[in-house]
Design a protein around this motif. Structure first.
Motif, PDB file in Angstrom:
ATOM      1  N   LEU A  17     -34.801  62.152  -9.562  1.00  0.00           N
ATOM      2  CA  LEU A  17     -35.131  60.728  -9.496  1.00  0.00           C
ATOM      3  C   LEU A  17     -35.516  60.276 -10.898  1.00  0.00           C
ATOM      4  O   LEU A  17     -36.510  60.741 -11.459  1.00  0.00           O
ATOM      5  N   THR A  18     -34.717  59.391 -11.464  1.00  0.00           N
ATOM      6  CA  THR A  18     -34.996  58.844 -12.787  1.00  0.00           C
ATOM      7  C   THR A  18     -34.733  57.349 -12.736  1.00  0.00           C
ATOM      8  O   THR A  18     -33.579  56.907 -12.728  1.00  0.00           O
ATOM      9  N   THR A  19     -35.779  56.564 -12.641  1.00  0.00           N
ATOM     10  CA  THR A  19     -35.652  55.117 -12.557  1.00  0.00           C
ATOM     11  C   THR A  19     -36.614  54.468 -13.548  1.00  0.00           C
ATOM     12  O   THR A  19     -37.413  55.151 -14.199  1.00  0.00           O
ATOM     13  N   LYS A  20     -36.569  53.151 -13.631  1.00  0.00           N
ATOM     14  CA  LYS A  20     -37.412  52.440 -14.582  1.00  0.00           C
ATOM     15  C   LYS A  20     -38.891  52.627 -14.286  1.00  0.00           C
ATOM     16  O   LYS A  20     -39.707  52.741 -15.206  1.00  0.00           O
ATOM     17  N   TYR A  21     -39.240  52.685 -13.012  1.00  0.00           N
ATOM     18  CA  TYR A  21     -40.656  52.696 -12.642  1.00  0.00           C
ATOM     19  C   TYR A  21     -41.169  54.050 -12.147  1.00  0.00           C
ATOM     20  O   TYR A  21     -42.372  54.242 -12.043  1.00  0.00           O
ATOM     21  N   ASN A  62     -48.369  57.281 -15.550  1.00  0.00           N
ATOM     22  CA  ASN A  62     -47.572  56.199 -16.135  1.00  0.00           C
ATOM     23  C   ASN A  62     -46.096  56.244 -15.726  1.00  0.00           C
ATOM     24  O   ASN A  62     -45.197  56.186 -16.567  1.00  0.00           O
ATOM     25  N   GLY A  63     -45.859  56.356 -14.422  1.00  0.00           N
ATOM     26  CA  GLY A  63     -44.491  56.307 -13.917  1.00  0.00           C
ATOM     27  C   GLY A  63     -43.751  57.624 -13.905  1.00  0.00           C
ATOM     28  O   GLY A  63     -42.565  57.668 -13.555  1.00  0.00           O
ATOM     29  N   ASN A  94     -47.801  52.483  -3.987  1.00  0.00           N
ATOM     30  CA  ASN A  94     -48.756  51.987  -4.989  1.00  0.00           C
ATOM     31  C   ASN A  94     -48.035  51.338  -6.176  1.00  0.00           C
ATOM     32  O   ASN A  94     -48.462  50.299  -6.680  1.00  0.00           O
ATOM     33  N   ILE A  95     -46.936  51.953  -6.614  1.00  0.00           N
ATOM     34  CA  ILE A  95     -46.162  51.366  -7.712  1.00  0.00           C
ATOM     35  C   ILE A  95     -45.558  50.037  -7.269  1.00  0.00           C
ATOM     36  O   ILE A  95     -45.605  49.038  -7.998  1.00  0.00           O
ATOM     37  N   ILE A 145     -37.556  51.726  -6.621  1.00  0.00           N
ATOM     38  CA  ILE A 145     -36.873  52.881  -7.204  1.00  0.00           C
ATOM     39  C   ILE A 145     -35.349  52.729  -7.161  1.00  0.00           C
ATOM     40  O   ILE A 145     -34.632  53.696  -7.437  1.00  0.00           O
ATOM     41  N   PHE A 146     -34.875  51.534  -6.834  1.00  0.00           N
ATOM     42  CA  PHE A 146     -33.459  51.232  -7.001  1.00  0.00           C
ATOM     43  C   PHE A 146     -33.252  50.567  -8.363  1.00  0.00           C
ATOM     44  O   PHE A 146     -34.203  50.312  -9.099  1.00  0.00           O
ATOM     45  N   LYS A 147     -31.984  50.277  -8.684  1.00  0.00           N
ATOM     46  CA  LYS A 147     -31.678  49.624  -9.945  1.00  0.00           C
ATOM     47  C   LYS A 147     -32.414  48.295 -10.059  1.00  0.00           C
ATOM     48  O   LYS A 147     -32.599  47.599  -9.070  1.00  0.00           O
ATOM     49  N   GLN A 148     -32.799  47.950 -11.271  1.00  0.00           N
ATOM     50  CA  GLN A 148     -33.525  46.704 -11.518  1.00  0.00           C
ATOM     51  C   GLN A 148     -32.771  45.491 -10.968  1.00  0.00           C
ATOM     52  O   GLN A 148     -33.358  44.627 -10.320  1.00  0.00           O
TER      53      GLN A 148
END
Length: 208
Positions: A17-21, A62-63, A94-95, A145-148
């Motif tokens: 899992l590698t996403t922006k947040y 921090n994410g 929480n995020i 956790i999906f694309k922005q």
């Protein structure tokens, strides 16, 4: 016909899992190092114990979720899977409670629209978001956790309901106006539904 069983998912070092947040990083160490690090008290520090022996250490910062395990960690047991899934669920929630309301306010300010608030909670399986008659938006936690552009597409869809409480042509015309030229957000519901990660993210955020 019998009922269709839900797919069986496992959370283990093969899970990516590698996403922006939120991003997940796996670290394999020896058992002695894991036992030592498990005794260190830090904020957002979680330890899974089996027979009082540390099998997994999770540190959130921090994410980023750092998952520390050893060759003795047994990811096949129901207990560690339950522990991991509930941990993911709570961290994602929480995020999402921080990020999603901020994104709604961002788009409201950008488009000159105003709602009455945002709630982030698990909704029915095929519902990504809802907008009430009082213009209060409710959003699925896993959107974070999906694309922005997919997340923003859902948000703009719900914001369009501030003006139109239906899905007839005036609604779609207004949504197209809000989206503008960003075609990446145009078919967001289809994109999410067709994503190979959709059911996995539902699994990670389910309440039970």
């Amino acid at each position: 016909m019998g009922s269709v069983k839900e797919p069986i998912f496992k959370i283990n070092p093969n899970f990516r899992l590698t996403t922006k947040y939120l991003s997940v990083r796996w670290h394999c160490v020896d058992s002695a190092t894991l036992a030592c690090e498990a005794t260190i008290e830090l904020p957002d520090h979680y330890v899974y114990l089996s027979r009082n022996i540390p099998e997994l250490l999770v540190q959130y910062n921090n994410g980023v979720l750092d998952m520390v395990y050893s060759s003795n960690t047994d990811f096949s047991t129901k207990s560690i899977q339950k522990w991991l899934r509930e941990l993911f669920r709570d961290i994602i929630l929480n995020i999402a409670k921080q990020v999603l309301p901020e994104r709604v306010r961002h788009w409201e300010n950008l488009k000159g629209l105003k709602g009455t608030g945002v709630t982030v909670k698990r909704l029915r399986k095929n519902i990504l978001g809802q907008c009430s008659f009082s213009n209060h938006i409710t959003l699925q936690p896993f959107l974070v956790i999906f694309k922005q552009e997919w997340m923003d597409g859902v948000i703009l869809h719900e914001i369009a309901h501030y003006k139109y409480k239906h899905h007839r042509k005036p609604f779609w015309d207004f949504l197209s106006e809000l989206i503008g030229d960003d075609s990446k957000m145009a078919k967001v519901k289809d994109n999410i539904a067709m994503s190979p990660y959709y059911n996995y993210y539902l699994y990670l955020t389910k309440n039970k």
